[in-house]
Design a protein around this motif. Structure first.
Motif, PDB file in Angstrom:
ATOM      1  N   TRP A 137      13.643  44.131  21.422  1.00 21.24           N
ATOM      2  CA  TRP A 137      12.999  44.280  19.945  1.00 21.24           C
ATOM      3  C   TRP A 137      13.404  45.493  19.510  1.00 21.24           C
ATOM      4  O   TRP A 137      12.503  46.061  18.653  1.00 21.24           O
ATOM      5  N   HIS A 211      19.159  40.724  14.051  1.00 19.00           N
ATOM      6  CA  HIS A 211      18.855  41.409  15.141  1.00 19.00           C
ATOM      7  C   HIS A 211      19.174  40.872  16.420  1.00 19.00           C
ATOM      8  O   HIS A 211      19.387  41.616  17.299  1.00 19.00           O
ATOM      9  N   LEU A 212      19.096  39.675  16.538  1.00 19.97           N
ATOM     10  CA  LEU A 212      19.439  38.958  17.897  1.00 19.97           C
ATOM     11  C   LEU A 212      21.037  39.069  18.201  1.00 19.97           C
ATOM     12  O   LEU A 212      21.508  39.282  19.384  1.00 19.97           O
ATOM     13  N   THR A 260      20.612  35.260  25.120  1.00 20.46           N
ATOM     14  CA  THR A 260      20.632  35.897  23.546  1.00 20.46           C
ATOM     15  C   THR A 260      21.506  34.976  22.784  1.00 20.46           C
ATOM     16  O   THR A 260      21.033  34.520  21.612  1.00 20.46           O
ATOM     17  N   ALA A 263      19.698  31.992  21.985  1.00 18.30           N
ATOM     18  CA  ALA A 263      18.612  32.381  20.844  1.00 18.30           C
ATOM     19  C   ALA A 263      19.144  32.543  19.252  1.00 18.30           C
ATOM     20  O   ALA A 263      18.763  32.129  18.402  1.00 18.30           O
ATOM     21  N   VAL A 264      20.499  33.104  19.464  1.00 19.76           N
ATOM     22  CA  VAL A 264      21.321  33.244  18.278  1.00 19.76           C
ATOM     23  C   VAL A 264      21.534  31.802  17.471  1.00 19.76           C
ATOM     24  O   VAL A 264      21.198  31.394  16.193  1.00 19.76           O
ATOM     25  N   ALA A 275      13.895  30.359  18.977  1.00 24.89           N
ATOM     26  CA  ALA A 275      14.717  31.618  19.451  1.00 24.89           C
ATOM     27  C   ALA A 275      13.933  32.913  19.679  1.00 24.89           C
ATOM     28  O   ALA A 275      14.503  33.476  20.689  1.00 24.89           O
ATOM     29  N   VAL A 279      14.877  34.462  23.522  1.00 24.23           N
ATOM     30  CA  VAL A 279      15.579  35.752  23.981  1.00 24.23           C
ATOM     31  C   VAL A 279      14.299  36.682  24.938  1.00 24.23           C
ATOM     32  O   VAL A 279      14.848  37.548  25.691  1.00 24.23           O
TER      33      VAL A 279
END
Length: 411
Positions: A137, A211-212, A260, A263-264, A275, A279
């Motif tokens: 994060w 961000h991801l 990740t 998650a994207v 998502a 992550v």
């Protein structure tokens, strides 16, 4: 060995959360805050009071908002605080008259203002620790911190601004200290998590994907770099150990990168909760994999293995010297204390009170060693070779990549 920073962080964040909830008008939460603050002081001293007090004062001055002071419940709170914190300090001070000066002066002011414990690091020391510790994060945390200063028009008290200042005060306080360890800034992470969670609840699809993608771009090189940790192999941590650890790190990095990317894909399909959980889970698994894999280096880092070889042959009443070093794991695995030689570090205060429990010089150690009917000692390889060349009678009984344990030859 026991480190107190995680407990300190838990109790301090409990105090902060209690304080934040109390701003809604329910004083029982402030009682919780006072109790948690007392437990934080018992955990690691008056630094808990300094950080909470400095944050409250800074918030009030910069925000021109003194309303929180009216909700502190000092009459009940101070009673709760003293009832929890005072008995132990009184009892230990009565039993050890030297304690107040050591604890309140040395462990707080001298540790903060000087380099007495040889833990000096530059002012920027905690920057990479914060950036890495906030993963996955980190970019969201940066955005959350920047946006936290913005005033909300619906209320006088600004909780996001208070959490921002809490993070800055904790980070700035320990950055200014003359003594630094990575765990010192742990108390800011729960507050940072609150700000990140608040941002995640409001973040849009495109921003989350951005961000991801940044996290994925950090994870991808880790997959290729992890095997190269073997390049850091040396005599103390040989290639066999490093190769085993490299396999753990490679798998951990692959889990992180794959999770990740997943998650994207989930965020792209506008499945934000899935998502975020994906992550988070991937990072959790990868981080724990890296920690569990560190066991591959245990024969170098820990004395467990070498202590297991000799524990049965070490009588409780026989001297056991630690020459020029102190390994915190050895007394635990031997189930007994050791006598320090030419080394004090954080034991300096205790040894000043009981000087008979250490040996100040190598010459004094040699005299004692020759005088003892039986004795053991642990030392590094360099000291072992030097003492053996000087003719000190000793028999090697165990060795690992860092240490040698010797015994006085028996007739």
């Amino acid at each position: 060995f026991n480190t107190l920073d995680m407990g300190l962080a838990f109790f301090m964040e409990s105090a902060v959360v209690g304080f934040l909830l109390a701003q809604q008008g329910e004083r029982r939460w402030m009682w919780l805050a006072w109790g948690a603050l007392a437990l934080a002081v018992l955990s690691k001293g008056i630094v808990a009071l300094v950080l909470t007090g400095a944050t409250l004062v800074t918030y009030s001055l910069l925000s021109r908002d003194f309303s929180p002071w009216r909700r502190l419940e000092p009459r009940h709170g101070i009673v709760i605080f003293l009832a929890i914190a005072a008995p132990w300090f009184i009892a230990v001070s009565l039993a050890n008259p030297e304690f107040p000066r050591f604890f309140f002066i040395h462990e707080h002011f001298e540790r903060f203002l000087t380099r007495v414990h040889h833990r000096y690091q530059p002012a920027w020391y905690f920057v990479p620790i914060l950036l890495i510790g906030a993963l996955p994060w980190t970019t969201m945390a940066s955005q959350a911190l920047v946006g936290a200063w913005r005033r909300t028009a619906t209320a006088d008290f600004q909780p996001r601004r208070f959490l921002l200042l809490w993070c800055l005060v904790v980070f700035g306080f320990f950055s200014a200290s003359g003594s630094k360890l990575p765990s010192y800034i742990l108390p800011l992470f729960p507050a940072l998590a609150l700000l990140v969670g608040d941002l995640l609840a409001r973040i849009g699809r495109k921003a989350l994907i951005g961000h991801l993608i940044v996290v994925a771009l950090i994870a991808l090189p880790c997959v290729f770099l992890a095997p190269h940790i073997t390049d850091r192999a040396d005599a103390e941590t040989p290639l066999e150990m490093m190769s085993a650890y490299a396999r753990w790190l490679t798998v951990a990095a692959a889990i992180w990168f794959t999770g990740t990317l997943t998650a994207v894909a989930l965020a792209w399909r506008d499945r934000k909760p899935a998502a975020i959980v994906t992550v988070a889970a991937a990072t959790f698994l990868a981080g724990n994999g890296a920690i569990l894999g560190h066991e591959s280096l245990s024969r170098s880092n820990s004395t467990y293995w070498i202590a297991a070889k000799i524990k049965s042959m070490v009588p409780a009443a026989v001297p056991f010297y630690s020459f020029g070093m102190y390994d915190q794991t050895l007394p635990y695995y031997l189930g007994r204390t050791v006598t320090l030689v030419q080394h004090q570090d954080e034991m300096a205060f205790g040894l000043k009170q009981e000087p008979e429990k250490w040996v100040p010089s190598a010459d004094e150690f040699k005299r004692r060693w020759r005088r003892d009917a039986d004795a053991f000692a642990v030392m590094d390889h360099t000291d072992f070779d030097r003492l053996r060349q000087e003719g000190l009678p000793m028999t090697e009984i165990a060795r690992d990549t860092r240490r040698v344990i010797v015994r006085k030859p028996q007739p």
